[in-house]
Design an enzyme around this catalytic site. Structure first.
Site, PDB file in Angstrom:
ATOM      1  N   THR A  62       0.840  -1.194   0.000  1.00 43.38           N
ATOM      2  CA  THR A  62       0.000   0.000   0.000  1.00 43.38           C
ATOM      3  C   THR A  62       0.875   1.243   0.000  1.00 43.38           C
ATOM      4  O   THR A  62       1.960   1.257   0.578  1.00 43.38           O
ATOM      5  CB  THR A  62      -0.911   0.003   1.241  1.00 43.38           C
ATOM      6  OG1 THR A  62      -1.568  -1.261   1.341  1.00 43.38           O
ATOM      7  CG2 THR A  62      -1.964   1.091   1.138  1.00 43.38           C
ATOM      8  N   ASP A  71      12.663  -3.437 -13.289  1.00 45.40           N
ATOM      9  CA  ASP A  71      11.204  -3.340 -13.463  1.00 45.40           C
ATOM     10  C   ASP A  71      10.831  -1.994 -14.073  1.00 45.40           C
ATOM     11  O   ASP A  71       9.927  -1.307 -13.587  1.00 45.40           O
ATOM     12  CB  ASP A  71      10.498  -3.543 -12.123  1.00 45.40           C
ATOM     13  CG  ASP A  71       9.000  -3.802 -12.293  1.00 45.40           C
ATOM     14  OD1 ASP A  71       8.587  -4.128 -13.431  1.00 45.40           O
ATOM     15  OD2 ASP A  71       8.247  -3.675 -11.309  1.00 45.40           O
TER      16      ASP A  71
END
Length: 637
Positions: A42, A158
């Site tokens: 989160t 990434d």
């Protein structure tokens, strides 16, 4: 919901951070709001109590990692320290990290422009495309950031549009190092953290990950900025993998320059050794020309910003001085109000005496300046009319002049005055016709202090003040007469004298100018310096990174299977929420059998469309099966 991470998913599980606003975290960060959720955890917006003015807002990423082993925690902290030292305008600043219960928390720079994927989707829905010059500028910014990382042997692993953020229309690479922090440096860690649309062929085939793999991902981002779609798209995970490994290289539309298309195709070469490095791309003539244009534009912007900042700083200083004077005036007024009438009268007369002394001093200075100027003019006039040939002057004349006696009654002179007299005597001897036309120097009038004092008294007579009588009885009567009128009017007069200026200043206090933060200025200035450094670098040998260089940053070397299982658990929960528990189980079991039986893609699509409206809805299930299989292989080794 903001797309700061992977596509938003509702994830269950333990959390160490309260979702209530204004919650204090680590005795420093105040929780503002929740920004979103992703496959790793989160994201929250927090305010740093110890940050500088204008830099309080930061991003906190809360990542559930399970129970980390002690050695994994230490190595993760070492990697975090390495990432915190990176300082580049095209990289999101990594501030700090800490472990709280079973959560790993990362504090990074806040980018108010959201991520690049959100921007692309926003333009796509509006039917718009990015201008060519904007794409080139963003592409160069990404190249500079990637080159900065590769110089330090740091791989991103990434790179994708969701991990690139906008701040003041500048692109910043973010979320790198998360895989290294939490999952180690093995190939499976890269496969689990990477997004298939941006993964290179060698990464998918487990042939190693190096700097050229980041270049492949960067080319996919360039294609996405130009075409508003992925370079390699498909209905399921395996179809995307096949296109990347065996498919043709995509091309840009004809509306874009051919040079840009050639660069992108070279970056998408399936042979990593044939792909150019970031610094080699920056040295291509087409990119080099764009670099020069950008450097000129950013330099002009920096100069304009500095001029504007100087004006704002001057205005801020003026406001501060006015406020200070206002406060001092209020203090002085409060002191005056505490005085007795006799003390007020004495203070008034002292002020009058000070004013009279200031005027006297001013008049003396003016007279002195006037006399000095007059003396200088006389000396200059006499000096300019001399016609003596000093080089051929006879020595006996000089001797005669030195022996001349001073006239009677004439006061002794200083050496400087004697030199002036010598010049005047020489004028009379050698250049008499010229001296006849000269007007004799006028003596400087001495200053009459009594007369000067009378002038000052006349100038200050309008103040209306009178001397205090020396006789005590008369003085007492004098004070009694004066205070009758003073007590009634003096308060108003004092307020007029003391508060004449501050009223305007008080009105201006409410409208304070808005200032641009130092971080915004430093980003543009730092980017301009990076452009200058790249243009000034003429040798590629000093900056070229070996194509197969290993990632040697001191990061974790042990694969964190707990983190991998946590990620797959989140992926399973997300798929179950989208499809429903029964549909998920049916799709999961069918795809597992179909993959083992090597069923065709057409057959799989037809079967899935009988269960779900679109076969693409099962993409996450297909990816989950692939990861589970790779995890079993890795753990078996």
């Amino acid at each position: 919901m903001l797309k700061f991470q992977e596509a938003a998913k509702c994830v269950s599980g333990s959390t160490a951070i309260s979702t209530y606003p204004k919650t204090l975290i680590a005795r420093r960060y105040v929780l503002q709001q929740k920004l979103g959720s992703g496959s790793f955890g989160t994201v929250y917006l927090v305010s740093d109590k110890k940050a500088k003015r204008g830099e309080e807002l930061k991003v906190l990423k809360e990542i559930s990692v399970g129970e980390l082993n002690p050695n994994e925690t230490v190595q993760a902290n070492l990697e975090a320290q390495l990432l915190s030292k990176l300082d580049h305008p095209a990289i999101v600043k990594f501030h700090a990290s800490f472990v709280e219960q079973d959560n790993f928390c990362i504090i990074t720079e806040y980018c108010e422009g959201r991520d690049l994927d959100y921007k692309i989707q926003e333009y796509k829905e509006a039917g718009k495309i990015f201008p060519d010059n904007q794409i080139i500028e963003w592409f160069i910014q990404l190249l500079l950031g990637v080159d900065y990382m590769h110089e330090r042997r740091i791989l991103h692993r990434d790179l994708k549009s969701k991990n690139i953020f906008l701040k003041n229309n500048l692109l910043k690479i973010g979320d790198f190092g998360v895989s290294r922090l939490l999952m180690g440096s093995c190939d499976l860690a890269t496969t689990l953290t990477g997004t298939p649309h941006y993964m290179s062929p060698e990464a998918l085939k487990h042939q190693g990950y190096d700097t050229k793999s980041d270049i492949w991902s960067l080319a996919c981002i360039l294609y996405e900025m130009c075409c508003m779609n992925h370079a390699f798209a498909g209905s399921n995970f395996l179809s995307i993998v096949l296109k990347i490994v065996e498919g043709d290289t995509p091309s840009l539309p004809e509306r874009y320059p051919k040079e840009l298309n050639t660069i992108m195709e070279s970056m998408l070469n399936k042979n990593p050794s044939l792909r150019p490095s970031a610094i080699e791309i920056l040295k291509i003539p087409y990119i080099d020309e764009q670099l020069q244009h950008l450097m000129c534009r950013h330099s002009e912007m920096t100069l304009e910003d500095k001029n504007l900042d100087c004006q704002k700083e001057a205005a801020r200083l003026i406001n501060a001085m006015q406020k200070r004077i206002h406060l001092q005036t209020l203090r002085a007024l409060s002191e005056v109000q505490k005085m007795t009438p006799r003390e007020r009268m004495r203070l008034r007369k002292l002020q009058a005496a000070d004013e009279r002394a200031r005027k006297l001093k001013k008049i003396v200075e003016e007279k002195y300046e006037e006399n000095s100027k007059r003396m200088q003019e006389l000396r200059s006039r006499n000096f300019q009319q001399l016609s003596v040939d000093v080089l051929h002057e006879k020595t006996h004349l000089i001797g005669m002049e030195e022996k001349e006696e001073q006239p009677e009654g004439r006061p002794s002179c200083s050496p400087q005055d004697e030199d002036e007299e010598r010049w005047q005597d020489r004028e009379e001897e050698f250049d008499e016709p010229t001296l006849e036309n000269l007007s004799e120097p006028q003596p400087i009038p001495s200053m009459d202090l009594r007369k000067l004092e009378s002038i000052v008294e006349d100038a200050t007579s309008d103040l209306g003040y009178h001397e205090i009588p020396e006789d005590p009885l008369v003085a007492e009567e004098y004070y009694a007469d004066a205070f009758d009128s003073y007590c009634e009017e003096s308060d108003e007069e004092e307020e007029e004298i003391v508060l004449a200026g501050p009223e305007k200043e008080i009105k201006n206090e409410g409208s304070q100018p808005t200032y641009r933060t130092n971080q915004q200025d430093s980003d543009i200035e730092a980017l301009a310096r990076c452009l200058e450094n790249v243009l000034g670098c003429t040798s590629l040998d000093t900056k070229t990174i070996p194509s197969m260089a290993a990632d040697v940053s001191p990061g974790p070397t042990i694969f964190n299977s707990v983190m991998a299982r946590t990620k797959m658990k989140r992926m399973r929960e997300s798929a179950m929420q989208k499809l429903g528990t029964e549909v998920f189980e049916e799709v999961y079991n069918y795809l597992k059998r179909a993959r083992h039986q090597n069923a065709s893609e057409a057959e799989i699509r037809e079967r899935l469309e009988k269960v779900v409206p679109r076969a693409s809805d099962c993409f996450e299930v297909d990816q989950l099966l692939y990861f589970e299989e790779q995890l079993l292989i890795t753990m078996g080794k």
